[in-house]
Design an enzyme around this catalytic site. Structure first.
Site, mmCIF file in Angstrom:
data_model
loop_
_atom_site.group_PDB
_atom_site.id
_atom_site.type_symbol
_atom_site.label_atom_id
_atom_site.label_comp_id
_atom_site.label_asym_id
_atom_site.label_seq_id
_atom_site.Cartn_x
_atom_site.Cartn_y
_atom_site.Cartn_z
ATOM 1 N N PRO A 78 0.655 -1.527 -0.025
ATOM 2 C CA PRO A 78 -0.199 -0.140 -0.404
ATOM 3 C C PRO A 78 0.684 0.598 0.140
ATOM 4 C CG PRO A 78 -0.151 -0.669 2.219
ATOM 5 C CD PRO A 78 0.244 -1.912 1.242
ATOM 6 N N CYS A 79 0.144 2.430 -0.839
ATOM 7 C CA CYS A 79 1.484 3.289 -1.270
ATOM 8 C C CYS A 79 0.613 4.328 -0.296
ATOM 9 C CB CYS A 79 1.230 3.701 -2.522
ATOM 10 S SG CYS A 79 -0.773 4.363 -2.536
ATOM 11 N N GLN A 80 -0.427 4.767 1.035
ATOM 12 C CA GLN A 80 -1.215 5.670 1.443
ATOM 13 C C GLN A 80 -0.406 6.585 2.251
ATOM 14 O OE1 GLN A 80 -2.471 2.803 0.718
ATOM 15 N NE2 GLN A 80 -4.649 2.714 0.699
ATOM 16 N N VAL A 82 3.190 6.628 2.121
ATOM 17 C CA VAL A 82 4.347 7.744 1.716
ATOM 18 C C VAL A 82 4.031 8.374 0.413
ATOM 19 C CG1 VAL A 82 4.706 5.981 -0.186
ATOM 20 C CG2 VAL A 82 6.667 7.139 1.102
ATOM 21 N N SER A 83 2.902 8.372 -0.352
ATOM 22 C CA SER A 83 2.304 9.218 -1.317
ATOM 23 C C SER A 83 2.138 10.839 -0.784
ATOM 24 C CB SER A 83 0.726 8.763 -1.541
ATOM 25 O OG SER A 83 0.052 8.980 -2.851
#
Length: 200
Positions: A78-80, A82-83
């Site tokens: 999941p990228c949340q 570091v996004s």
């Protein structure tokens, strides 16, 4: 046809064209039930394991489903955390977000099996994220090289979907690992197209 395993699979969008590429995902894992159920509907021949990969029972079931014939691993953590669009704007905030450490589960799977090809994908900022490792802080690329460079070719690029026939600017960090006796070329860039050109 290469047999593969998928971690953080979501609804399976990343795997849309795998059949055409000669990849058959035999086992996948996703945390969120509705996404996992959608994945199972999309890929009924794959075994979908729904649950948190940090849960030892879920991790064991996933690993027990990977046979010696599975030679490809795709992992899209999941990228949340570091996004750039998320709430974490600075490195110290990113380093406190537990979601950003899920990638260590990927390394645990790599350590256990003899994959020929491994693909890890995330947002571009993942390239500049530093993780605690062996009493220091290293980027994921540095960790991969320290752990696996004797066995794998390791290549990292920041690619954008708009350069490959998709009418959307969607940059992504791509970590690609493949055995020393294998080859895995990068895709050739294509002319940018508009949405009208794509569907009009």
């Amino acid at each position: 046809m290469i047999k593969g395993a998928s971690m953080f699979s979501g609804g399976g969008i990343a795997e849309t064209y795998f059949d055409k590429a000669g990849i058959n995902i035999v086992v996948a894992n996703e945390l969120i039930p509705r996404r996992g159920k959608f994945y199972q509907d999309m890929y009924p021949n794959s075994k979908m394991i729904i649950g948190d990969i940090n849960d030892e029972d879920i991790k064991k079931e996933f690993m027990d489903s990977i046979t010696d014939e599975v030679k490809f691993l795709i992992a899209t953590p999941p990228c949340q955390g570091v996004s750039a669009l998320g709430s974490n704007k600075h490195l110290d905030q990113m380093q406190k977000d537990p979601r950003n450490y899920l990638v260590f589960n990927v390394l645990e799977v790599i350590d256990k099996f003899d994959f020929d090809y491994i693909l890890i994908e995330n947002v571009s900022r993942f390239l500049s994220m530093y993780f605690p490792y062996n009493d220091t802080f290293l980027s994921l690329e540095e960790i991969l090289n320290e752990k696996y460079s004797d066995e794998y070719n390791i290549e990292v690029r920041d690619l954008n979907a708009k350069d490959y026939g998709v009418p959307q600017s969607r940059p992504r960090a791509i970590f690609k690992m493949y055995k020393k006796d294998k080859s895995w070329p990068w895709p050739e860039t294509q002319k940018e197209i508009t949405l009208r050109e794509a569907i009009g």
